[in-house]
Structure formats: structure tokens, C-alpha cells
Design an enzyme around this catalytic site. Sequence first.
Site, PDB file in Angstrom:
ATOM      1  N   ASP A  27       0.866  -1.173   0.000  1.00 41.89           N
ATOM      2  CA  ASP A  27       0.000   0.000   0.000  1.00 41.89           C
ATOM      3  C   ASP A  27       0.903   1.224   0.000  1.00 41.89           C
ATOM      4  O   ASP A  27       2.106   1.130   0.306  1.00 41.89           O
ATOM      5  CB  ASP A  27      -0.878  -0.033   1.250  1.00 41.89           C
ATOM      6  CG  ASP A  27      -1.833   1.140   1.347  1.00 41.89           C
ATOM      7  OD1 ASP A  27      -2.224   1.685   0.306  1.00 41.89           O
ATOM      8  OD2 ASP A  27      -2.176   1.514   2.489  1.00 41.89           O
TER       9      ASP A  27
ATOM     10  N   ASP B  58      -0.318   4.980   1.052  1.00 40.61           N
ATOM     11  CA  ASP B  58      -0.637   5.919   2.137  1.00 40.61           C
ATOM     12  C   ASP B  58      -0.547   5.232   3.498  1.00 40.61           C
ATOM     13  O   ASP B  58      -1.159   4.190   3.723  1.00 40.61           O
ATOM     14  CB  ASP B  58      -2.048   6.481   1.946  1.00 40.61           C
ATOM     15  CG  ASP B  58      -2.181   7.214   0.625  1.00 40.61           C
ATOM     16  OD1 ASP B  58      -1.671   8.340   0.515  1.00 40.61           O
ATOM     17  OD2 ASP B  58      -2.775   6.634  -0.308  1.00 40.61           O
TER      18      ASP B  58
END
Length: 471
Positions: free
Chosen positions: A17, A19
Amino acid sequence: MAADSFSLADFDVIGFDLDHTICKYKLNEVFPLIYYSLAKNMVEKKGHDKSLLEPFELDKDFMTKGLVFDVITGDLLKLSGDGHILKASHGTRILSDEEIQTDYGKGRLWSPDKFQQLKETLKQTDDMRYFENYFDMTGAVLCARMVDIIDKKQADGKRPKTYYSFLSDMWQCYGYSYNRENFAANKGLFFPPIKENPEKYFQQCSKEMKDWLKSLKAAGKVVFLCTTSHVDYARHLLQYIIGPDWQSYFDVCCTYARKPGFFTGTPETRPFYELVDDVEQAESIVTTLEPDNIYSQGNALALLELLKKLTGKDDPKVVYVGDSLRSDVFPMASLNWSSLLILEEMQAEGLITNGDKENDGSDGDTNNPPPKRKKYSLPDALEIEYLLSSKWGSFFTTNNNISGDGKNENQTGIAAMNTLWGYFIKTYSDIAVPGLEYIIDLPLDHKFPTFSVEKNRSGFYPALPKALATP
């Protein structure tokens, strides 16, 4: 998640991922920005009371990860793993134990049907919403303030007899804030400040972090990026935190993935789209992915076909690294992928050190060396003020561990990880670390105990959160 140990060396593919995983946000800056954007939209676009614009900082101690908002009652709930109410508030007022028992019965049991659906599916519904990631957590404060405002306007001073109907407005206002077109247009209240002052909101990756990410491909791992952020925002983040060569760190990049749907959808329902100059081409559906490209939207099944080609294996072993239990961890079970959870609350609440009742497992263990804490930059003292809540207590446990008969079920003196989100951690994640910095100095073949052993607590690295220590 069945194995007793976890090692990155055992995986063919490592996905990340972006963020709050590779990109570390400065939470003390981004939380007020998110709340202000949300509240201003609620006031100006939906006509709600201007008192919502009071500084977020006034109620920052009210915010904590994992609260569930019951639209019918207007209560915010901290739930146990079996559906009992550990703590609750109505609006911004924390309810006493007596009030909780009056409203929910002696056993303090929340709606069994709602709870079972939440526990089994992690789906949001029209009459229940929860706040479990750093982009939506400030919504709990807004919900509490809205309930206070609505109750105050009631002629009899009592709760509404129907339900609190503002939630659809709030979710639309989140949409106004995070609309993917706003970044390129420099519109809205969230993207322009971040676009103008990235140094205020993000931490750049250290050289050690970048070297570690590069080392994964050098070790023969296939590395992919999968982020819900749209490509232009993702590019902005990555150029700032890594540099102009950021794309070389990944074999393929999936943007605007809209997780968890990316992991649960099919090629028919969630196709990939081609990007031209960071603009999604609505008529250009991609059926076969190619390496070294950036795509928009998509699904894990089509991605898996590329991963098979790149690894030369029919069933490559995949681990995904992310911060959201709902979007990054829970869906991995359906894919038979593993998960590494980024959980900043571990460090914020404090980790057990060698001077505590339980140590971090490093004494005399050459396979589990003590971490080099001097490199850790997350979270700092300012951020901790936003991650800790004296009103709600630990993210992992609550002392008044309530059983069905209303009695304290924890008579042993050992702190149980009894919250609902603790259940999701130990059930669906392999290991949890406060940040990637905690593992970059370890050899790739380092073996971590997983949550499948030692009363489902061994998966925390480098140590247990202090809230789970034996008193």
C-alpha cells in the site's frame, strides 16, 4: 494464516500500500486538515451548524481508531471481539457503566445482527459506520459533534425518536474532499495544501528505507504497488518521499484501486484501465497487464496473472503490506495471500521494553536482535497526542472486559486483546509492526512469530504493546 512463523524470504511477491505504509504522513498536521475539509463541506454544501467548524484540536482526545457509530441511537461504541460494549459515548459525552447497562442491558450487548454482519464482512451499512483508518477517523469527532447539535435542538432535550440522518451528508462530504479530479484541478480543501506544501504533511523515506525497497527486487522478489490514491496524487507523494526514480522500485503499479473491492472483485466487475498522461482512458480496458506500467482501478485476479508470469510459478506466494484492517488485511484470506499490518498505535501506546514485566524477545536471541530505535521517526510526540485517547483508552484492550452476564471475565491479571479490532488483528494479519522502519535492518530471512501462536499475541514486532503486558 496458519504458519507459526513469517519470513519475507519465503514469498515470491511483496505488495505495498502507499498511504500510511510506504508514505508516512505527519498525523498531527493531516488530521486537522481532513477534519476541516470535512466540516467546512458539511457547513457550506449541506447547511449544517457552523459550530462544526470549531477547531478539531479541541476534541482530538475524543478520537481513536475503531469506533463504531450507531445511526439509530447516535452512540459511538468501542466494541469487544464478541459484540459487548466496552465503552460508549452519546455525542461527545462518554457514558457511564450504569448508562450503558440502562441502554443496552446488563450484558452491554450491542445489536447481535449488526455485530455479526460487521464481524463477518467488515461492510459499512446505512445504519452503522465505523472509523478504522487515518483518512476517516476524524469522522468520529464530526459524528459526535453532530449528535450534540441535534440533541441540543430537540424541544424536550431528549434524543430524536427516529435516527440521526446526517451520515449520508457526511459521506458525500468525504467524497467532495477526496474527489480524485480535485488534485489535477487544484480544487477542494484537502489536495491544494498538500500539493503546495508536501513537506508539511509527509515524511521523506530515509536512504535506508529506499535501499531496503531496492533490495527486495535485487533478491529476486516481484514487488508491486497497490493504492487507492489516484495516479496523479500517488505520483506526487512518491516523487517527494522517494524521488523521480520511484517507479523503478516496483514491477507494476495499480492506482485508484478502490480497496477492498480490488481484492474481492473480478475482471468483469473491476477491470483495469489504461492511463495516458495520468488520465484514465474510460474506453481502454486492459485485459492483460504488462510489467513496468502504471494502471488504474482493476482487480487482484488479473494482477495475479501477471505475477504468475513474472515469477514463473502457477501459484506464487504473495504477501501484502498495508495499514487498513478492512482494505489491506481482511481481504487477503479470500486470496490465500498473507498480510503484514502497519500499526502505528503500537509505538504510540508504547512497547514493552527489557525493563518491563515482559521483554521484547531479543535477550539472548540472535534471530531476534534488538531493533535500532534511533532510526525510528514514527510517530513523534506531537502525533502521539492525536493517536492516544484518555477518553477511550487502548486500541488493543479495555480493562472492563465485559462478559454476557455483565461480570469482569478477566480474573487472571493478564491483559487480553479483547477489542473488536484486536480480534481482526490476530485473526487476519500474520504480523504487525509500527512501521516499515522496524524491519529494514533485519535480514530478509528473519523469522517472525505470527499471531497464530502464544495466545494470538506473538505477531507483534518488535514487542507487545504495553497495554497487553502482564501486570
